[in-house]
Design an enzyme around this catalytic site. Sequence first.
Site, short mmCIF file in Angstrom:
data_model
loop_
_atom_site.label_atom_id
_atom_site.label_comp_id
_atom_site.label_asym_id
_atom_site.label_seq_id
_atom_site.Cartn_x
_atom_site.Cartn_y
_atom_site.Cartn_z
N LYS A 97 7.17 3.28 6.79
CA LYS A 97 5.79 3.71 6.51
C LYS A 97 5.63 5.22 6.62
CE LYS A 97 4.14 3.05 11.20
NZ LYS A 97 3.01 2.79 12.08
N ARG A 110 -11.45 -7.66 14.77
CA ARG A 110 -10.36 -7.78 15.73
C ARG A 110 -10.93 -7.66 17.14
NH1 ARG A 110 -5.97 -3.76 12.76
NH2 ARG A 110 -6.10 -4.78 10.72
N ASP A 161 -9.16 -0.54 1.96
CA ASP A 161 -7.86 -1.19 1.85
C ASP A 161 -7.44 -1.34 0.39
OD1 ASP A 161 -5.73 -2.30 3.04
OD2 ASP A 161 -6.73 -4.13 3.70
N GLN A 163 -12.02 -1.58 6.26
CA GLN A 163 -10.86 -0.82 5.78
C GLN A 163 -11.07 -0.43 4.33
OE1 GLN A 163 -7.91 -3.94 6.72
NE2 GLN A 163 -7.03 -2.46 8.14
N CYS A 197 -4.86 -8.46 3.71
CA CYS A 197 -3.66 -8.70 2.90
C CYS A 197 -3.44 -10.16 2.52
CB CYS A 197 -2.42 -8.08 3.53
SG CYS A 197 -2.53 -7.65 5.26
N HIS A 205 -3.80 -3.11 -1.78
CA HIS A 205 -2.43 -3.60 -1.77
C HIS A 205 -1.85 -3.44 -3.16
CE1 HIS A 205 -4.25 -5.44 1.77
NE2 HIS A 205 -3.10 -5.08 2.30
N HIS A 208 0.83 -1.56 1.55
CA HIS A 208 -0.50 -1.51 2.13
C HIS A 208 -0.89 -0.03 2.22
CE1 HIS A 208 0.18 -5.49 4.31
NE2 HIS A 208 1.41 -5.08 4.11
#
Lengths: 647, 647
Positions: free
Chosen positions: B473, B367, B387, B385, B338, B389, B519
Amino acid sequence: MIKITFPDHSAKEYKEGITGLEIAKDISTGLSKEVLAVSVNGEVWDLTRPIKKDANIRLHKFDDPEGKHAFWHSSAHLMAEALETLYPGTKFGIGPSIENGFYYDVDPGDGLVITDADLPKIEQKMVELSRRNSPYVRKEVTRKEVTDYFRDKGDEYKLELISELEDGTISVYTHGNFTDLCRGPHLPDTGPIKAIKLLNVAGAYWRGDEKRKQLTRIYGITFPKKSMLDEYIEMLEQAKARDHRKLGKELELFMFSGTVGQGLPIWLPKGTILREKLENFLRKVQIDYGYEPVITPHIGLKELYTTSGHWEKYGKDSFRPIQTPSEGEEFLLKPMNCPHHCEIYRYKPRSYKDLPIRLAEFGTVYRYEQSGELHGLTRVRGFTQDDAHIFCRPDQLKEEFIKVIDIILYIFKVLEFDDYTTQISLRDPDDKEKYIGTDENWEKSEKAIIEACEEKGLKTTIEIGEAAFYGPKLDFMVNDALGRKWQLGTVQVDYNLPDRFDLEYTGSDDQKHRPVMIHRAPFGSMERFVAVLIEHTAGKFPLWLTPDQVAILPISEKFHDYSKKVLKFLNNYDIRTLIDDRNEKIGKKIRDNELKRIPYLLIVGEKEEKSNTVSVRRQGEGDRGAMTLEDLVIFLNKEIEKQLNIN
Amino acid sequence: MIKITFPDHSAKEYKEGITGLEIAKDISTGLSKEVLAVSVNGEVWDLTRPIKKDANIRLHKFDDPEGKHAFWHSSAHLMAEALETLYPGTKFGIGPSIENGFYYDVDPGDGLVITDADLPKIEQKMVELSRRNSPYVRKEVTRKEVTDYFRDKGDEYKLELISELEDGTISVYTHGNFTDLCRGPHLPDTGPIKAIKLLNVAGAYWRGDEKRKQLTRIYGITFPKKSMLDEYIEMLEQAKARDHRKLGKELELFMFSGTVGQGLPIWLPKGTILREKLENFLRKVQIDYGYEPVITPHIGLKELYTTSGHWEKYGKDSFRPIQTPSEGEEFLLKPMNCPHHCEIYRYKPRSYKDLPIRLAEFGTVYRYEQSGELHGLTRVRGFTQDDAHIFCRPDQLKEEFIKVIDIILYIFKVLEFDDYTTQISLRDPDDKEKYIGTDENWEKSEKAIIEACEEKGLKTTIEIGEAAFYGPKLDFMVNDALGRKWQLGTVQVDYNLPDRFDLEYTGSDDQKHRPVMIHRAPFGSMERFVAVLIEHTAGKFPLWLTPDQVAILPISEKFHDYSKKVLKFLNNYDIRTLIDDRNEKIGKKIRDNELKRIPYLLIVGEKEEKSNTVSVRRQGEGDRGAMTLEDLVIFLNKEIEKQLNIN
């Protein structure tokens, strides 16, 4: 008498002490006017230096790198003379020739600043001095003589350089009123330096050490003819217009962010589409050639790189290791993909029947570069290699090399790099202990490369002693549309990593053998290749590759609905299309979208809507008339097919 | 009399002090035999605890999580009783119920080791004790009473736990000869614990602290009926056979290397093909939905993460910062994409007309996890991910949510996850200061999510107070073929990062406004999703996705040439095909390739070669008869089309 042998193996006798210039005059007056330096038994000499023994010679004109080197090196001395005349007391660092021209790092003394505004004056003085035709005179000197000279002159930079030289190897060159510590070679005199352009002024730390004094670096270039200089300046301007950093911004291909970090490219949507198209193109070619894709992490334990040897060799200049918050592990950002691929090879036992194994990955690697070295996409800290490693038997080397060359040539063809050269780098047979691997393997692999290049009809130069310590290699250099040379694809044999990772296969003899490894990257890296492609094409990418293929330009708002219909139709055929629905005149829309390098512009108004057509314009080629949407799709797909199916 | 209200809002009067069990009996004897616990005003109680005031109640049977919890918690006490009987002097740590069953951490004392081999004996003792139908008796106690009890018993673990409790909140439960410090709730007695299975023994540090003593953790599970236990054990066996770590190895999808590092998946060729097919599938869907692809680096300056707030929140548990060899920069491995995407948003001014901007990246993030936490592809240190945005105006939130839900449902459909649930997490309106963002924005976005879910007809549970501090969420959980629940896609509103990165757009009012950020990751991560997919399908992936779609099985070596011809034909149609040219009987070839989960096997012999056909077998379905190559391609493509065009 001595015997002088020429490059064509012809030979002639001359009196002992003859010079290169005299030999050139003996051949023709024309030649003697163009010749700039002479190679004597492989060493480049002044044209005026006496040859005292039998020798192989080559005479160098401006089109040889050796000729240019002498020309520009002499020009650096000429600029130094001009500076000393204009700014007495100036001290001089180093002043080499470079790829295009020369520079001199100078210290004009406290309180005096030389800027770009001073360049015309210095240029003017150089022209004036060059017309004196002052000869460059070489003199071998003792350390004491030369130290005394520069001490008297008060030039501490030269004194520092002298302190590092060995006695008996020191020479100076004098022309006009200027004497410089110099190894040469130089032109016979300043006469040929006819066209002079000083380019810019920059700062440069003495000895490249940021803790020492910053000197003033003045860049320039010179030519024997004014027309050559004009051409060069024209090329510079074109290059500026094509600069991938400028176009990358204008076309919104990539960006950098100070908060993310210098030298870390961020691919914007249009750049990502371009890059993904390129990757998919190569991916498909590679699948056809039997490559298997893999994906590996961007970090690896330090242990992986002590095994590979990279830590020992590059560790201290790399991004520092990454510690874990507990458990004491140490990782490195991966600087290359090969160690990871070796681990995949080791994953299970391999038999001679399994080879070659070709593992391919678009692998992003990270290498630390000092911020001053960074440059657009060509010099970055993170880049994605179009990497693959081929693990094969020694007897498969040649065939694998041929296949790799085929892939590279196919890519060059599709992307219209028609002008390229190749270089084979071999080991120095007189210095074998520098290299690892057996004689037999080296001979086999060098032969395989040479034969593969011959079979593919490549024009190659062979460089002895340029091989890496772990194997011979083949490099591809392309000349772009402006004639500039870029190193791209590399094919590299490696005997080292298979050893270090103890890679094995079971042969038909049921014994364990070591595979050979080939590293290869046809693009080199996605970042570098895209940079070259932008500069080569000036952003006008082939239709199959370009991010936006088609722009629909409605004549007025009334036709927005029809534009959307056209967009939807084209999207269904995977044609990348946008609508320019700004409230602007059609002429401006055409100009703006041509500037964005969009290959096809579709103008739609009443006529088009009624007949279910579009009016087609090809970028830079103008009107192509009206087409139905179906015909347009066929037409565009034909162009794409033609571009991709070039063989 | 008190008033008892049931979940269906009906109510009845009972005498004060009535218990849950008595209410159940009042409703029906059948129910009273099945009921295990009771919720009283939202708190789960023992069935035998007197209810003294008006209350809303829910009665829990085994199919409720609350029922299971009481059942397994009581089972843990029962196991403790068995251990104390068999190994007098055993000390007890904690013994909770878990998602599937229970465990107890125990210290059997010096010199005594409990292993898997002891489990049948303990199980046996549990059965024996359970048959006594001993009631679980709750008693509220003072700190002194309970401290005295466990000091006498010599159990320092319980003493440590007691020292952390507050007076007036301490209770113990006794059944048979065993008393435990416990909050409850429990079953009325041990009778219902009929089917018992102890699963395995593991080591576990006291309080999870590796510096303290390692206790023996014994896992078990129990059921009210033997048939339920049998089913569970059958499921466990199936799960073992489908374990993605096992199948990942067998099908050569991925590997781990101790030299590269734990928890860092390496995708082998077949796994890479699978992953790339999944990525391309989602990429295409996303392009259709107006997403723009981007690529960002895997590192960012520490500054990027102090801006985002990640450094402060997660910094000390993350991979340590990466120093540069000079210039003093500090980078972090990116833990999420992000912040990079915010930098892309900031790249140029944005207008309300440009929104929504949807930036998508298959971004690999790192991570740190302790090595003990790592598990196959589901708990890793590096993962990719899927991912994106979405930066939008507040008024676009609902529409964007609907579109995201559409994408997720389409993916579930194509990949045959037909059984899923969703959870909406909202803020706790009584604790507003925990959250950032205005009331108005929270209300708008919570309403947008709820309405979007309603419009899409999703079955949702709403959890108050479960929102992140930066926004509400929506989570998607799928139930796999074995009925196990996996958390997959997430959609998360974010008011925090737009603030921290000072993101803006110019509104139609010509004023600056803050965009909202969403997200979203439909798969969650490629690694986790592939793990779930392997376990869900037992490695039998849909035809479009599976790495090897077709295996050609020549009956003998004579048909290798024809096999190659078939291979080439199918490859031309991008059908992923291999030849099994081993010198094996055809029966064995069929078995081996079915084990490899290859959907179609083509048997070729004399008949097939002569008629230019292949004999087709569908994995697990047997013979499909002979087909021409052209028909086979049409047949396979139809199956693929059907799988992908599911809407």
